[in-house]
Design a protein around this motif. Structure first.
Motif, mmCIF file in Angstrom:
data_model
loop_
_atom_site.group_PDB
_atom_site.id
_atom_site.type_symbol
_atom_site.label_atom_id
_atom_site.label_comp_id
_atom_site.label_asym_id
_atom_site.label_seq_id
_atom_site.Cartn_x
_atom_site.Cartn_y
_atom_site.Cartn_z
ATOM 1 N N MET A 217 0.835 -1.422 0.079
ATOM 2 C CA MET A 217 0.123 -0.020 -0.190
ATOM 3 C C MET A 217 0.979 1.269 -0.012
ATOM 4 S SD MET A 217 -2.686 1.359 2.731
ATOM 5 C CE MET A 217 -3.281 -0.342 3.250
ATOM 6 N N SER A 218 0.480 2.302 -0.863
ATOM 7 C CA SER A 218 1.638 3.434 -0.724
ATOM 8 C C SER A 218 0.994 4.196 0.407
ATOM 9 C CB SER A 218 0.736 4.379 -1.830
ATOM 10 O OG SER A 218 -0.659 4.705 -1.732
ATOM 11 N N THR A 219 2.074 4.987 0.816
ATOM 12 C CA THR A 219 1.963 6.003 2.021
ATOM 13 C C THR A 219 0.748 6.700 1.960
ATOM 14 O OG1 THR A 219 4.543 5.775 2.485
ATOM 15 C CG2 THR A 219 3.252 7.533 3.459
ATOM 16 N N GLU A 220 0.567 7.244 0.862
ATOM 17 C CA GLU A 220 -0.628 8.430 0.611
ATOM 18 C C GLU A 220 -1.981 7.687 1.051
ATOM 19 O OE1 GLU A 220 1.719 7.698 -1.734
ATOM 20 O OE2 GLU A 220 2.437 9.656 -2.347
ATOM 21 N N LEU A 221 -2.209 6.528 0.568
ATOM 22 C CA LEU A 221 -3.483 5.995 0.880
ATOM 23 C C LEU A 221 -3.507 5.327 2.456
ATOM 24 C CD1 LEU A 221 -6.282 4.484 0.245
ATOM 25 C CD2 LEU A 221 -5.141 2.589 -0.335
ATOM 26 N N ALA A 222 -2.509 5.042 2.922
ATOM 27 C CA ALA A 222 -2.028 4.621 4.328
ATOM 28 C C ALA A 222 -2.624 5.716 5.242
ATOM 29 C CB ALA A 222 -0.958 4.150 4.619
ATOM 30 N N LEU A 223 -1.899 7.202 4.727
ATOM 31 C CA LEU A 223 -2.476 8.183 5.832
ATOM 32 C C LEU A 223 -3.853 8.547 5.250
ATOM 33 C CD1 LEU A 223 0.502 10.608 4.562
ATOM 34 C CD2 LEU A 223 0.113 9.631 6.809
ATOM 35 N N GLN A 224 -4.592 8.367 4.305
ATOM 36 C CA GLN A 224 -6.083 8.691 4.117
ATOM 37 C C GLN A 224 -6.846 7.796 5.028
ATOM 38 O OE1 GLN A 224 -7.626 11.078 1.455
ATOM 39 N NE2 GLN A 224 -8.450 10.731 3.523
ATOM 40 N N LEU A 225 -6.271 6.582 5.244
ATOM 41 C CA LEU A 225 -6.875 5.840 6.160
ATOM 42 C C LEU A 225 -7.232 6.232 7.541
ATOM 43 C CD1 LEU A 225 -5.750 2.148 5.273
ATOM 44 C CD2 LEU A 225 -7.843 3.379 4.514
ATOM 45 N N LEU A 226 -6.138 7.260 8.021
ATOM 46 C CA LEU A 226 -6.200 8.009 9.250
ATOM 47 C C LEU A 226 -6.796 9.241 9.325
ATOM 48 C CD1 LEU A 226 -2.574 7.346 10.658
ATOM 49 C CD2 LEU A 226 -4.535 6.505 11.713
ATOM 50 N N ARG A 227 -7.526 9.624 8.098
ATOM 51 C CA ARG A 227 -8.155 11.052 8.174
ATOM 52 C C ARG A 227 -9.437 10.902 7.556
ATOM 53 N NH1 ARG A 227 -2.467 13.324 5.884
ATOM 54 N NH2 ARG A 227 -1.417 13.750 7.851
ATOM 55 N N LYS A 228 -10.325 11.639 8.171
ATOM 56 C CA LYS A 228 -11.529 11.428 7.656
ATOM 57 C C LYS A 228 -11.837 12.456 6.340
ATOM 58 C CE LYS A 228 -13.851 9.989 12.026
ATOM 59 N NZ LYS A 228 -14.738 10.399 13.200
ATOM 60 N N GLU A 229 -10.975 13.251 6.249
ATOM 61 C CA GLU A 229 -11.194 14.041 5.096
ATOM 62 C C GLU A 229 -9.907 13.873 4.205
ATOM 63 O OE1 GLU A 229 -13.305 16.424 4.509
ATOM 64 O OE2 GLU A 229 -14.235 16.172 6.453
ATOM 65 N N PRO A 230 -10.163 14.013 2.710
ATOM 66 C CA PRO A 230 -9.093 13.635 1.717
ATOM 67 C C PRO A 230 -7.627 14.466 2.049
ATOM 68 C CG PRO A 230 -11.138 14.222 0.578
ATOM 69 C CD PRO A 230 -11.317 14.640 2.193
ATOM 70 N N VAL A 231 -6.744 13.619 1.861
ATOM 71 C CA VAL A 231 -5.342 14.382 2.062
ATOM 72 C C VAL A 231 -5.275 15.184 0.937
ATOM 73 C CG1 VAL A 231 -2.973 13.670 2.223
ATOM 74 C CG2 VAL A 231 -4.716 12.185 3.023
ATOM 75 N N THR A 232 -4.639 16.356 0.996
ATOM 76 C CA THR A 232 -4.355 17.389 0.148
ATOM 77 C C THR A 232 -2.767 17.563 -0.065
ATOM 78 O OG1 THR A 232 -4.246 19.234 1.786
ATOM 79 C CG2 THR A 232 -6.374 18.521 0.598
ATOM 80 N N ARG A 233 -2.429 17.959 -1.039
ATOM 81 C CA ARG A 233 -0.960 18.512 -1.468
ATOM 82 C C ARG A 233 -1.044 19.902 -1.991
ATOM 83 N NH1 ARG A 233 0.336 15.383 -6.801
ATOM 84 N NH2 ARG A 233 -1.423 15.947 -8.220
ATOM 85 N N ARG A 234 0.067 20.452 -1.811
ATOM 86 C CA ARG A 234 0.382 21.767 -2.196
ATOM 87 C C ARG A 234 1.176 21.636 -3.579
ATOM 88 N NH1 ARG A 234 0.444 26.843 -0.157
ATOM 89 N NH2 ARG A 234 1.747 28.429 -0.938
ATOM 90 N N ILE A 235 0.679 22.321 -4.620
ATOM 91 C CA ILE A 235 1.488 22.197 -5.966
ATOM 92 C C ILE A 235 2.062 23.623 -6.184
ATOM 93 C CG2 ILE A 235 1.158 22.121 -8.398
ATOM 94 C CD1 ILE A 235 -1.249 20.262 -8.137
ATOM 95 N N PRO A 236 3.400 23.830 -6.099
ATOM 96 C CA PRO A 236 3.796 25.364 -6.293
ATOM 97 C C PRO A 236 3.739 25.761 -7.639
ATOM 98 C CG PRO A 236 5.432 23.558 -6.464
ATOM 99 C CD PRO A 236 4.317 22.913 -6.273
ATOM 100 N N ALA A 237 3.826 27.343 -7.672
ATOM 101 C CA ALA A 237 3.204 28.166 -8.697
ATOM 102 C C ALA A 237 4.303 27.753 -9.693
ATOM 103 C CB ALA A 237 3.084 29.415 -8.085
ATOM 104 N N ASN A 238 3.917 27.811 -11.240
ATOM 105 C CA ASN A 238 4.808 27.851 -12.233
ATOM 106 C C ASN A 238 5.425 29.317 -12.428
ATOM 107 O OD1 ASN A 238 4.230 25.096 -12.483
ATOM 108 N ND2 ASN A 238 2.536 25.584 -13.864
ATOM 109 N N GLY A 239 4.822 30.388 -12.065
ATOM 110 C CA GLY A 239 5.430 31.615 -12.181
ATOM 111 C C GLY A 239 5.169 32.464 -11.253
ATOM 112 N N PRO A 240 5.878 33.922 -11.389
ATOM 113 C CA PRO A 240 5.493 34.762 -10.246
ATOM 114 C C PRO A 240 4.131 35.252 -10.031
ATOM 115 C CG PRO A 240 6.620 35.906 -12.031
ATOM 116 C CD PRO A 240 6.708 34.323 -12.420
ATOM 117 N N LYS A 241 3.266 35.369 -11.005
ATOM 118 C CA LYS A 241 1.990 35.782 -11.008
ATOM 119 C C LYS A 241 0.789 34.783 -10.751
ATOM 120 C CE LYS A 241 2.684 39.561 -14.524
ATOM 121 N NZ LYS A 241 2.326 40.200 -15.792
#
Length: 342
Positions: free
Chosen positions: A70-94
């Motif tokens: 099992m992936s770590t992402e899914l394992a973490l989801q099993l401990l959280r009642k809300e979907p696990v989120t991730r932060r995607i960095p911006a491609n540019g300054p704007k």
């Protein structure tokens, strides 16, 4: 990915089985009515409702613990009642960074509501067997996943206060097993939550808690002092636990060398403003604290009052199993050169 798919199928299937069993579904009753369960295959009735409900979630927890891929992402989801989120960095300054559910990476897996908080539901289940299996499964999955082990700490600690003695003992023993493979660091909140387990009426539960504390680190010197205060309260209430607590403090000192060094005066209850007063060597609480600081002095670099060196030699004769031999040998040499204070 295969492990993730199997996990979601198992959790989802058992969740549906649970719902069907709750409603008295006769077909599923027949599926679960095997010779090993000792349950009749007759149509649903009062006996079926009493006997079957716990089987589906119990089996689900057992299944989850076997999915080593099992992936770590899914394992973490099993401990959280809300979907696990991730932060995607911006491609540019704007552009702004985007926070999105990890479900986009696993569209067919993590969107299934059965995966959200499965462990949480298992640990909160009304049946003792389900809670025990949830603890076992979480331990197995955390053994080789550092991130999951960190998140799971608070869940294990909460289970220390379970109403069932077998669950408390299993949670503590399992957490100790996990501490053998993953670094476990306790916060002040963790210590306060588990404090009552050291006052537990069951000697086996207290002994398991002692073994666990001997294998973990404290997050800060303040947390270490809180742990020692909790153990001191335990040894005052249960003097018969002294050998178990001494072994605990031996391990805790070895695991927290830097923190014990920083809190040396507070641990031995010494005040630099005054000449050190020699404690009673027969005081079981003082002996425990002394064992802790002596085991923390791995390279014999700490500077103690003269009486500490003398007491260490006394303890070497009375409790040799709790003192490192190299420390005692060094003290034999230092005893004539030690200063009168920290």
């Amino acid at each position: 990915m295969v492990g993730d798919c199997r996990c979601v199928v198992a959790v989802g299937m058992c969740e549906r089985e649970w719902a069907d069993l709750r409603s008295g579904n006769k077909a599923l009753a027949h599926v679960f009515a095997t010779p090993s369960t000792g349950i009749s295959t007759t149509p649903a009735g009062p006996n079926l409702i009493r006997s079957l409900p716990f089987i589906a979630p119990k089996k689900a927890c057992l299944y989850i613990g076997t999915f080593n891929a099992m992936s770590t992402e899914l394992a973490l989801q099993l401990l959280r009642k809300e979907p696990v989120t991730r932060r995607i960095p911006a491609n540019g300054p704007k552009q702004k960074a985007i926070v999105e559910p990890i479900t986009r990476s696993y569209p067919q897996l993590l969107r299934d509501p059965a995966t959200c908080g499965a462990f949480v539901h298992g640990m909160e289940d009304e049946f003792e067997a389900v809670r025990n299996n949830a603890v076992d499964a979480l331990t197995t999955l955390s053994m080789h996943r550092v991130e999951l082990a960190k998140v799971a700490i608070s869940f294990f600690v909460d289970m220390f206060n379970d109403e069932a003695e077998s669950v408390r003992l299993n949670a503590i023993t399992s957490f100790h097993t996990l501490a053998q493979t993953q670094p476990i660091t306790l916060s002040m909140e963790n210590v306060k939550t588990m404090a009552m387990v050291f006052q537990d009426g069951c000697a086996d539960v207290r002994a398991a808690a002692h073994r666990f504390i001997g294998a973990v680190r404290a997050a800060t010197p303040t947390v270490a002092k809180q742990i020692l205060d909790v153990l001191s309260a335990g040894i005052r209430r249960f003097p018969e636990d002294k050998l178990s607590i001494y072994a605990c403090l031996q391990g805790f000192g070895r695991m927290n060398t830097d923190i014990v060094d920083a809190q040396l005066g507070a641990i031995l209850k010494l005040d630099k403003r005054f000449l050190p007063k020699q404690p009673d060597i027969e005081d079981i609480e003082y002996i425990g604290r002394l064992i802790c600081v002596l085991n923390a002095d791995k390279d014999q670099s700490l500077k103690f009052p003269r009486f500490v060196y003398q007491h260490a030699l006394y303890l070497q004769g009375k409790y040799p199993q709790f003192l490192p031999c190299e420390t005692v040998r060094c003290f034999n040499y230092k005893i004539c050169k030690s200063s009168e204070g920290l």
